[in-house]
Design a protein around this motif. Sequence first.
Motif, PDB file in Angstrom:
ATOM      1  N   LEU A  45      -5.093 -16.201 -17.476  1.00 56.06           N
ATOM      2  CA  LEU A  45      -4.767 -14.952 -16.799  1.00 56.06           C
ATOM      3  C   LEU A  45      -3.258 -14.784 -16.691  1.00 56.06           C
ATOM      4  O   LEU A  45      -2.524 -15.763 -16.570  1.00 56.06           O
ATOM      5  CB  LEU A  45      -5.367 -14.934 -15.388  1.00 56.06           C
ATOM      6  N   GLU A  46      -2.797 -13.525 -16.701  1.00 61.53           N
ATOM      7  CA  GLU A  46      -1.383 -13.253 -16.505  1.00 61.53           C
ATOM      8  C   GLU A  46      -0.979 -13.739 -15.118  1.00 61.53           C
ATOM      9  O   GLU A  46      -1.696 -13.524 -14.147  1.00 61.53           O
ATOM     10  CB  GLU A  46      -1.109 -11.762 -16.600  1.00 61.53           C
ATOM     11  N   ARG A  47       0.172 -14.354 -15.034  1.00 60.36           N
ATOM     12  CA  ARG A  47       0.648 -14.849 -13.740  1.00 60.36           C
ATOM     13  C   ARG A  47       1.006 -13.714 -12.791  1.00 60.36           C
ATOM     14  O   ARG A  47       0.772 -13.793 -11.612  1.00 60.36           O
ATOM     15  CB  ARG A  47       1.861 -15.766 -13.927  1.00 60.36           C
ATOM     16  N   SER A  48       1.615 -12.658 -13.299  1.00 59.46           N
ATOM     17  CA  SER A  48       1.948 -11.515 -12.451  1.00 59.46           C
ATOM     18  C   SER A  48       1.646 -10.237 -13.227  1.00 59.46           C
ATOM     19  O   SER A  48       2.493  -9.708 -13.927  1.00 59.46           O
ATOM     20  CB  SER A  48       3.412 -11.563 -12.024  1.00 59.46           C
ATOM     21  N   PRO A  49       0.400  -9.758 -13.128  1.00 53.61           N
ATOM     22  CA  PRO A  49       0.004  -8.535 -13.833  1.00 53.61           C
ATOM     23  C   PRO A  49       0.933  -7.375 -13.497  1.00 53.61           C
ATOM     24  O   PRO A  49       1.429  -7.273 -12.381  1.00 53.61           O
ATOM     25  CB  PRO A  49      -1.409  -8.267 -13.326  1.00 53.61           C
ATOM     26  N   LYS A  50       1.155  -6.518 -14.465  1.00 56.09           N
ATOM     27  CA  LYS A  50       2.028  -5.353 -14.277  1.00 56.09           C
ATOM     28  C   LYS A  50       1.532  -4.494 -13.119  1.00 56.09           C
ATOM     29  O   LYS A  50       0.353  -4.224 -12.994  1.00 56.09           O
ATOM     30  CB  LYS A  50       2.066  -4.532 -15.564  1.00 56.09           C
ATOM     31  N   GLY A  51       2.457  -4.071 -12.282  1.00 56.98           N
ATOM     32  CA  GLY A  51       2.115  -3.189 -11.181  1.00 56.98           C
ATOM     33  C   GLY A  51       1.670  -3.902  -9.922  1.00 56.98           C
ATOM     34  O   GLY A  51       1.468  -3.281  -8.901  1.00 56.98           O
ATOM     35  N   LEU A  52       1.504  -5.221  -9.997  1.00 60.30           N
ATOM     36  CA  LEU A  52       1.104  -5.972  -8.811  1.00 60.30           C
ATOM     37  C   LEU A  52       2.271  -6.836  -8.336  1.00 60.30           C
ATOM     38  O   LEU A  52       3.020  -7.365  -9.146  1.00 60.30           O
ATOM     39  CB  LEU A  52      -0.094  -6.875  -9.114  1.00 60.30           C
ATOM     40  N   PRO A  53       2.424  -6.999  -7.015  1.00 65.41           N
ATOM     41  CA  PRO A  53       3.487  -7.870  -6.517  1.00 65.41           C
ATOM     42  C   PRO A  53       3.187  -9.317  -6.891  1.00 65.41           C
ATOM     43  O   PRO A  53       2.044  -9.678  -7.167  1.00 65.41           O
ATOM     44  CB  PRO A  53       3.440  -7.662  -5.004  1.00 65.41           C
TER      45      PRO A  53
END
Length: 59
Positions: A45-53
Amino acid sequence: MVNRKWSAKRITVNLTSSEVKALKDYCSATGRPATDVIRELIRSLERSPKGLPEASHHE
């Protein structure tokens, strides 16, 4: 005394019957245990998905 490289936390995941079948079929085809397959999927999984803090580490 047990020397552990990492600490584990047990979780419960509710799956539909089709999701269980897909997981079992994949595990059977690859010869890998479900725990390893699920752990690998989580790690991908992405560590920090776009648009999420940035997620804080809660345990």
